[in-house]
Design a protein around this motif. Sequence first.
Motif, short mmCIF file in Angstrom:
data_model
loop_
_atom_site.label_atom_id
_atom_site.label_comp_id
_atom_site.label_asym_id
_atom_site.label_seq_id
_atom_site.Cartn_x
_atom_site.Cartn_y
_atom_site.Cartn_z
N VAL A 220 -9.81 2.24 -6.55
CA VAL A 220 -9.15 1.53 -7.81
C VAL A 220 -7.90 2.02 -8.19
N ALA A 221 -7.05 1.41 -8.63
CA ALA A 221 -5.77 1.61 -9.24
C ALA A 221 -5.55 1.17 -10.58
N PRO A 222 -4.69 1.83 -11.37
CA PRO A 222 -4.62 1.34 -12.72
C PRO A 222 -3.33 0.24 -12.70
N GLY A 223 -2.61 0.32 -11.67
CA GLY A 223 -1.40 -0.59 -11.71
C GLY A 223 -1.29 -1.20 -10.27
N LEU A 224 -0.45 -2.15 -10.03
CA LEU A 224 -0.23 -2.65 -8.79
C LEU A 224 0.94 -1.92 -8.05
N THR B 8 0.43 1.34 -2.11
CA THR B 8 -0.97 1.65 -1.94
C THR B 8 -2.06 0.58 -1.54
N ILE B 9 -1.65 -0.78 -2.01
CA ILE B 9 -2.45 -1.69 -1.34
C ILE B 9 -2.36 -1.83 -0.02
N LYS B 10 -1.01 -1.92 0.34
CA LYS B 10 -0.64 -2.01 2.22
C LYS B 10 -1.46 -0.96 2.95
N TYR B 11 -1.41 0.24 2.29
CA TYR B 11 -2.10 1.36 2.87
C TYR B 11 -3.72 1.27 3.11
N CYS B 12 -3.93 0.85 2.12
CA CYS B 12 -5.68 0.55 2.15
C CYS B 12 -5.79 -0.74 2.94
N GLN B 13 -5.04 -1.62 2.83
CA GLN B 13 -5.46 -2.86 3.94
C GLN B 13 -5.28 -2.08 5.21
N GLU B 14 -4.29 -1.45 5.64
CA GLU B 14 -4.26 -1.05 7.12
C GLU B 14 -5.52 -0.29 7.35
N LYS B 15 -6.02 0.64 6.27
CA LYS B 15 -7.20 1.29 6.72
C LYS B 15 -8.59 0.63 6.58
N GLY B 16 -8.34 -0.62 6.23
CA GLY B 16 -9.75 -1.63 6.15
C GLY B 16 -10.53 -1.18 4.69
N THR B 17 -9.86 -0.53 3.92
CA THR B 17 -10.62 -0.02 2.75
C THR B 17 -10.45 -1.26 1.62
N PRO B 18 -11.44 -1.48 0.89
CA PRO B 18 -11.29 -2.38 -0.33
C PRO B 18 -10.43 -1.73 -1.34
N ILE B 19 -9.57 -2.35 -2.25
CA ILE B 19 -8.89 -1.89 -2.96
C ILE B 19 -8.73 -2.85 -4.43
N ILE B 20 -8.79 -2.41 -5.39
CA ILE B 20 -8.81 -3.30 -6.81
C ILE B 20 -7.81 -2.66 -7.47
N PRO B 21 -6.69 -3.27 -7.62
CA PRO B 21 -5.69 -2.59 -8.38
C PRO B 21 -5.37 -3.35 -9.39
N GLY B 22 -4.86 -2.80 -10.40
CA GLY B 22 -4.81 -3.01 -11.82
C GLY B 22 -3.78 -3.90 -12.12
N VAL B 23 -4.12 -4.98 -13.04
CA VAL B 23 -3.00 -6.03 -13.44
C VAL B 23 -3.11 -6.27 -14.95
N ALA B 24 -2.09 -6.59 -15.69
CA ALA B 24 -2.32 -7.17 -16.94
C ALA B 24 -1.44 -8.48 -17.32
N THR B 25 -0.53 -8.86 -16.26
CA THR B 25 0.30 -10.14 -16.51
C THR B 25 0.33 -10.87 -15.07
N ALA B 26 0.73 -12.14 -15.56
CA ALA B 26 0.90 -12.98 -14.18
C ALA B 26 1.81 -12.62 -13.32
N THR B 27 3.03 -11.82 -13.66
CA THR B 27 3.88 -11.60 -12.44
C THR B 27 2.94 -10.63 -11.75
N GLU B 28 2.45 -9.73 -12.22
CA GLU B 28 1.38 -8.54 -11.17
C GLU B 28 0.35 -9.40 -10.30
N LEU B 29 -0.20 -10.40 -11.11
CA LEU B 29 -1.30 -11.21 -10.25
C LEU B 29 -0.59 -11.88 -9.20
N GLU B 30 0.72 -12.43 -9.23
CA GLU B 30 1.41 -13.29 -8.55
C GLU B 30 1.75 -12.47 -7.27
#
Length: 321
Positions: free
Chosen positions: A89-93, A97-119
């Motif tokens: 879990v990450a506080p921000g986006l 870090t996301i790509k690293y976790c994806q490469e390792k096959g580990t689920p990641i839940i990053p933090g967002v608070a805006t539409a830009t981050e969601l996009e």
Amino acid sequence: MNKNAMELIEQIGLIPLVNVSDPSKAAPIAKALSEGGIPLVEVTLRDKSALESLANIRKELPDVLVGAGTVKSPRQAAEALEAGAEFIVAPGLNPETIKYCQEKGTPIIPGVATATELEIGSSLGLNVFKFFPADVAGGLKAIKALRGPFGDVRFVPTGGINLGNMKEYVESSAVFAVGGSFMTPKEATDSNDWNAIKTIAEKTVEISLGFAMGHVGINCESAEEANSTALWFNERFGLKPREIDISFFAGAAVEAMKKPSFGAHGHIGIACNSIARALYQLERRGLKFRFFKKNPEGKIIAAYLEEEIGGFAVHLCGNGK
Ligand code: 3PG
């Protein structure tokens, strides 16, 4: 532990934070949470000893799903995985870090608070995000507004949530799970009061399930009889009739079946906030289910208990939110 971390997080629906400086307290906290119905923790990497806390839980409690939180770089993610983290879990986006976790096959839940981050997060292939800091970033109202343009996205609101305000979050189908330190209060961890943590976990689970009376099902002999049964309630009480494949509803209160179904007298629908969460907890308590009704997308919309009570079958149903 061999398990699908994201599926379990959704079924448990709660992510308690473990944030202690004494790593010998980590496993007793996780054990108390598990005994209270939450076999899942996020250890926040805010303290030098956090990795040791994480490793202790992983080693001592194989049935508890353990993740690392406050992960702000690929290096921290690597250290967390090394210590045994099963999700991140990450506080921000942070795309790195996301790509690293994806490469390792580990689920990641990053933090967002805006539409830009969601996009940005959606373009990286994610559809579950931490919504942080939930309370000050607009709460459920903001989650609903953000969900408009990103229909498939679900959220893990965290930050400022407590037993008093969690209800509106856990009632919403936009919420994947609720996170927070309120399940592991400092007074309890400071005084090694594991019983208090177990009690809070039980209370939190109860609120997250939200069991309530849903409807009564009446077994009719034919579609005509079911229709006139629903109309009977409509004429007397103004309950709006609505036809679905197997029945006619009168408001949300009565379901008249088009042909005799489970239960000698009919059935009772017990509403809950999430059938996935309710099934997880009730099966954990030893209850058995005999029939699942699914919608065309394959999602369970009713789950019938094996046992009956007073001539009535009993099934779980959603809360309509
Ligand atoms: C987090 O790390 O996700 C938040 O700081 C948790 O916020 P809370 O302590 O208000 O639950």
